[in-house]
Design a protein around this motif. Structure first.
Motif, mmCIF file in Angstrom:
data_model
loop_
_atom_site.group_PDB
_atom_site.id
_atom_site.type_symbol
_atom_site.label_atom_id
_atom_site.label_comp_id
_atom_site.label_asym_id
_atom_site.label_seq_id
_atom_site.Cartn_x
_atom_site.Cartn_y
_atom_site.Cartn_z
ATOM 1 N N GLY A 31 84.005 50.366 -22.007
ATOM 2 C CA GLY A 31 84.521 51.717 -22.081
ATOM 3 C C GLY A 31 84.453 52.310 -23.463
ATOM 4 O O GLY A 31 84.698 53.482 -23.643
ATOM 5 N N GLY A 32 84.135 51.518 -24.452
ATOM 6 C CA GLY A 32 84.063 52.025 -25.814
ATOM 7 C C GLY A 32 82.725 52.650 -26.114
ATOM 8 O O GLY A 32 81.941 52.974 -25.223
ATOM 9 N N VAL A 33 82.446 52.806 -27.400
ATOM 10 C CA VAL A 33 81.199 53.382 -27.875
ATOM 11 C C VAL A 33 80.034 52.538 -27.358
ATOM 12 O O VAL A 33 80.005 51.330 -27.541
ATOM 13 C CB VAL A 33 81.184 53.431 -29.423
ATOM 14 C CG1 VAL A 33 79.861 53.968 -29.935
ATOM 15 C CG2 VAL A 33 82.343 54.267 -29.932
ATOM 16 N N GLY A 34 79.106 53.170 -26.684
ATOM 17 C CA GLY A 34 77.947 52.457 -26.146
ATOM 18 C C GLY A 34 78.318 51.430 -25.093
ATOM 19 O O GLY A 34 77.600 50.467 -24.896
ATOM 20 N N GLY A 35 79.469 51.611 -24.424
ATOM 21 C CA GLY A 35 79.891 50.670 -23.402
ATOM 22 C C GLY A 35 80.483 49.390 -23.961
ATOM 23 O O GLY A 35 80.578 48.387 -23.250
ATOM 24 N N ALA A 36 80.899 49.403 -25.238
ATOM 25 C CA ALA A 36 81.480 48.217 -25.868
ATOM 26 C C ALA A 36 82.716 47.760 -25.106
ATOM 27 O O ALA A 36 83.474 48.572 -24.591
ATOM 28 C CB ALA A 36 81.848 48.515 -27.326
ATOM 29 N N ALA A 37 82.904 46.440 -25.048
ATOM 30 C CA ALA A 37 84.100 45.888 -24.420
ATOM 31 C C ALA A 37 85.327 46.317 -25.209
ATOM 32 O O ALA A 37 85.287 46.411 -26.437
ATOM 33 C CB ALA A 37 84.003 44.367 -24.369
ATOM 34 N N VAL A 38 86.416 46.586 -24.515
ATOM 35 C CA VAL A 38 87.641 47.043 -25.163
ATOM 36 C C VAL A 38 88.480 45.834 -25.565
ATOM 37 O O VAL A 38 88.933 45.077 -24.701
ATOM 38 C CB VAL A 38 88.454 47.958 -24.216
ATOM 39 C CG1 VAL A 38 89.761 48.380 -24.869
ATOM 40 C CG2 VAL A 38 87.626 49.172 -23.811
ATOM 41 N N PRO A 39 88.694 45.636 -26.877
ATOM 42 C CA PRO A 39 89.536 44.513 -27.309
ATOM 43 C C PRO A 39 91.007 44.785 -26.997
ATOM 44 O O PRO A 39 91.407 45.935 -26.807
ATOM 45 C CB PRO A 39 89.293 44.459 -28.818
ATOM 46 C CG PRO A 39 88.923 45.848 -29.191
ATOM 47 C CD PRO A 39 88.191 46.414 -28.003
ATOM 48 N N GLU A 40 91.804 43.753 -26.965
ATOM 49 C CA GLU A 40 93.231 43.871 -26.666
ATOM 50 C C GLU A 40 93.911 44.891 -27.574
ATOM 51 O O GLU A 40 94.760 45.662 -27.125
ATOM 52 C CB GLU A 40 93.918 42.504 -26.799
ATOM 53 C CG GLU A 40 95.395 42.522 -26.488
ATOM 54 C CD GLU A 40 95.731 42.871 -25.045
ATOM 55 O OE1 GLU A 40 96.841 43.383 -24.822
ATOM 56 O OE2 GLU A 40 94.907 42.647 -24.156
ATOM 57 N N ALA A 41 93.560 44.926 -28.851
ATOM 58 C CA ALA A 41 94.198 45.845 -29.801
ATOM 59 C C ALA A 41 94.042 47.303 -29.388
ATOM 60 O O ALA A 41 94.896 48.136 -29.694
ATOM 61 C CB ALA A 41 93.625 45.634 -31.205
ATOM 62 N N LEU A 42 92.956 47.633 -28.708
ATOM 63 C CA LEU A 42 92.691 49.020 -28.316
ATOM 64 C C LEU A 42 92.943 49.269 -26.832
ATOM 65 O O LEU A 42 92.541 50.303 -26.300
ATOM 66 C CB LEU A 42 91.255 49.403 -28.689
ATOM 67 C CG LEU A 42 90.951 49.398 -30.188
ATOM 68 C CD1 LEU A 42 89.476 49.699 -30.438
ATOM 69 C CD2 LEU A 42 91.842 50.383 -30.932
ATOM 70 N N SER A 43 93.603 48.354 -26.183
ATOM 71 C CA SER A 43 93.898 48.492 -24.749
ATOM 72 C C SER A 43 95.225 49.210 -24.544
ATOM 73 O O SER A 43 96.203 48.625 -24.082
ATOM 74 C CB SER A 43 93.924 47.113 -24.087
ATOM 75 O OG SER A 43 92.658 46.529 -24.115
ATOM 76 N N PHE A 44 95.256 50.487 -24.922
ATOM 77 C CA PHE A 44 96.457 51.276 -24.690
ATOM 78 C C PHE A 44 96.092 52.745 -24.537
ATOM 79 O O PHE A 44 95.005 53.168 -24.927
ATOM 80 C CB PHE A 44 97.485 51.095 -25.816
ATOM 81 C CG PHE A 44 97.094 51.672 -27.151
ATOM 82 C CD1 PHE A 44 97.452 52.975 -27.499
ATOM 83 C CD2 PHE A 44 96.382 50.919 -28.070
ATOM 84 C CE1 PHE A 44 97.106 53.510 -28.736
ATOM 85 C CE2 PHE A 44 96.025 51.448 -29.310
ATOM 86 C CZ PHE A 44 96.398 52.747 -29.645
ATOM 87 N N THR A 45 97.008 53.473 -23.940
ATOM 88 C CA THR A 45 96.855 54.911 -23.808
ATOM 89 C C THR A 45 98.066 55.578 -24.447
ATOM 90 O O THR A 45 99.101 54.946 -24.648
ATOM 91 C CB THR A 45 96.747 55.334 -22.331
ATOM 92 O OG1 THR A 45 97.913 54.906 -21.638
ATOM 93 C CG2 THR A 45 95.497 54.754 -21.676
ATOM 94 N N ALA A 46 97.917 56.849 -24.767
ATOM 95 C CA ALA A 46 99.006 57.606 -25.388
ATOM 96 C C ALA A 46 98.754 59.083 -25.121
ATOM 97 O O ALA A 46 97.845 59.452 -24.375
ATOM 98 C CB ALA A 46 99.059 57.320 -26.888
ATOM 99 N N THR A 47 99.538 59.920 -25.769
ATOM 100 C CA THR A 47 99.381 61.364 -25.692
ATOM 101 C C THR A 47 99.314 61.907 -27.108
ATOM 102 O O THR A 47 100.068 61.469 -27.983
ATOM 103 C CB THR A 47 100.572 62.006 -24.948
ATOM 104 O OG1 THR A 47 100.674 61.402 -23.652
ATOM 105 C CG2 THR A 47 100.389 63.500 -24.784
#
Length: 197
Positions: free
Chosen positions: A56-72
């Protein structure tokens, strides 16, 4: 109603007592935890989490745990940190009433502009109301990068940040390579250049 209005001020006062605005606690680190070893804050049930390794990241990069969050964002838009995967990320934790944070604003915006497209800079605002956060962004002219409205402190807890005016820098794999205070943002450009050069 009066209690509700005083809540942000009370929380800020408690944190100032514990940490101080921009105080250097001596806990700056050059290298963070190993990738894949989340801290207790990272596995907090209050933070929405995307499955680790999800593309889901840049170029379909795997999302590491550190970036596995959502916000507003402070503008009310949804923000998915997973979209930052695959490039270095600077998280700038600030509070609207903090003079040290205001002193960092210009340098942080300058770095964000200079590295647009290669490094993601994200402000993480807390310890006050969303209105105060929006005013800070306008006054400091830092609208060149997104700012998260973290009124409940969920992202702060996730990264174990206990004081405002703090940077957390992740490499393109989501590993923390720096965590600490940079007075007036000095040294931020060099740390970011080291990740892109």
């Amino acid at each position: 109603m009066r209690t509700r209005a005083l809540l942000p001020a009370a929380v800020a006062a408690i944190l100032l007592t514990v940490t101080g605005c921009g105080a250097d606690s001596g806990s700056d680190t050059g290298v963070g935890a190993e990738a894949g070893s989340p801290t207790a804050a990272q596995s907090s049930p209050r933070v929405p989490v995307i499955a680790t390794g999800t593309p889901g990241g840049v170029g379909g990069a795997a999302v590491p745990e550190a970036l596995s969050f959502t916000a507003t964002t402070v503008d009310g838009k949804p923000f998915d940190a997973g979209n930052l995967a695959g490039r270095p990320v600077v998280l700038w934790f600030w509070a609207p009433w903090c003079p040290a944070c205001k002193a960092q604003a210009a340098e942080t915006a300058k770095v964000a502009t200079a590295h647009r497209g290669t490094v993601s800079v994200v402000g993480v605002a807390g310890l006050d109301t969303n209105t105060a956060m929006k005013d800070f962004v306008a006054e400091t002219r830092t609208g060149v990068f997104p700012h998260l409205s973290d009124e409940k402190g969920e992202v702060w807890k996730r990264f174990e940040v206990t004081e405002q005016s703090r940077y957390v820098i992740l490499d393109k794999n989501g590993t923390t390579v720096y965590e600490g205070v940079l007075p007036a943002g000095r040294g931020l450009a060099e740390k970011v250049a080291g990740l892109t050069g």
